[in-house]
Design an enzyme around this catalytic site. Structure first.
Site, PDB file in Angstrom:
ATOM      1  N   ASN A   1     -55.483  -2.899 -78.051  1.00  0.00           N
ATOM      2  CA  ASN A   1     -54.144  -3.136 -77.536  1.00  0.00           C
ATOM      3  C   ASN A   1     -53.210  -3.573 -78.663  1.00  0.00           C
ATOM      4  O   ASN A   1     -53.616  -4.230 -79.618  1.00  0.00           O
ATOM      5  CB  ASN A   1     -54.140  -4.131 -76.373  1.00  0.00           C
ATOM      6  CG  ASN A   1     -54.728  -5.487 -76.699  1.00  0.00           C
ATOM      7  OD1 ASN A   1     -55.740  -5.608 -77.388  1.00  0.00           O
ATOM      8  ND2 ASN A   1     -54.104  -6.530 -76.173  1.00  0.00           N
TER       9      ASN A   1
ATOM     10  N   GLU B   1     -57.115   1.478 -74.092  1.00  0.00           N
ATOM     11  CA  GLU B   1     -57.586   2.766 -73.573  1.00  0.00           C
ATOM     12  C   GLU B   1     -56.635   3.892 -73.968  1.00  0.00           C
ATOM     13  O   GLU B   1     -57.073   4.970 -74.367  1.00  0.00           O
ATOM     14  CB  GLU B   1     -57.716   2.713 -72.044  1.00  0.00           C
ATOM     15  CG  GLU B   1     -58.665   1.641 -71.557  1.00  0.00           C
ATOM     16  CD  GLU B   1     -58.014   0.280 -71.315  1.00  0.00           C
ATOM     17  OE1 GLU B   1     -58.608  -0.502 -70.549  1.00  0.00           O
ATOM     18  OE2 GLU B   1     -56.934  -0.015 -71.884  1.00  0.00           O
TER      19      GLU B   1
END
Length: 130
Positions: free
Chosen positions: A39, A52
């Protein structure tokens, strides 16, 4: 290196100065290649990027288009699940039966599937009128 190990390693590179919640993700593509992401927060919320999404972008940049397995790890009391937007992003490149491994940095894991995480996903079938 396992997907959890790859996710754990990339998690250390996360840029999370605001939430202090570092997340790492690793996915295996149909080619066998492993792609990772972490992130990246931004002071102008919500302009950050999820781990992701970063792994998926790396996969596409690497020339692959199909996820065969994915792992996500964070320092949380229970295995962390992808946010709703990332569930949809994963479903774009993975079949409903693809394994998703959710993990904590303390070693707790939970195995599920893309279909279990996002039942009724929006897919390309909705886009055509044949």
């Amino acid at each position: 290196m396992s997907l959890i190990d790859a996710a754990r390693a990339v998690r250390e590179n996360a840029h999370a100065p605001y939430s202090n919640f570092k997340v790492g993700a690793a996915l295996k593509a149909a080619s066998g290649a492993i792609y990772t992401g972490c992130n990246v927060e931004n002071v102008a919320y919500p302009e950050g990027t999820c781990a992701e999404a970063g792994a998926i972008a790396a996969m596409i940049a690497g020339g692959d288009t199909q996820i065969t397995e994915i792992a996500v790890i964070a320092d949380s009391p229970k295995p962390v699940s992808p946010c709703g937007g990332c569930r949809q992003k994963i479903a774009e490149f993975a079949g409903q039966d693809v394994t998703v491994i959710l993990a904590t940095t303390d070693g707790i894991t939970h195995e599920t599937t893309v279909g279990a995480l996002l039942p009724g996903s929006f897919d390309a079938d909705y886009m055509s009128r044949t």
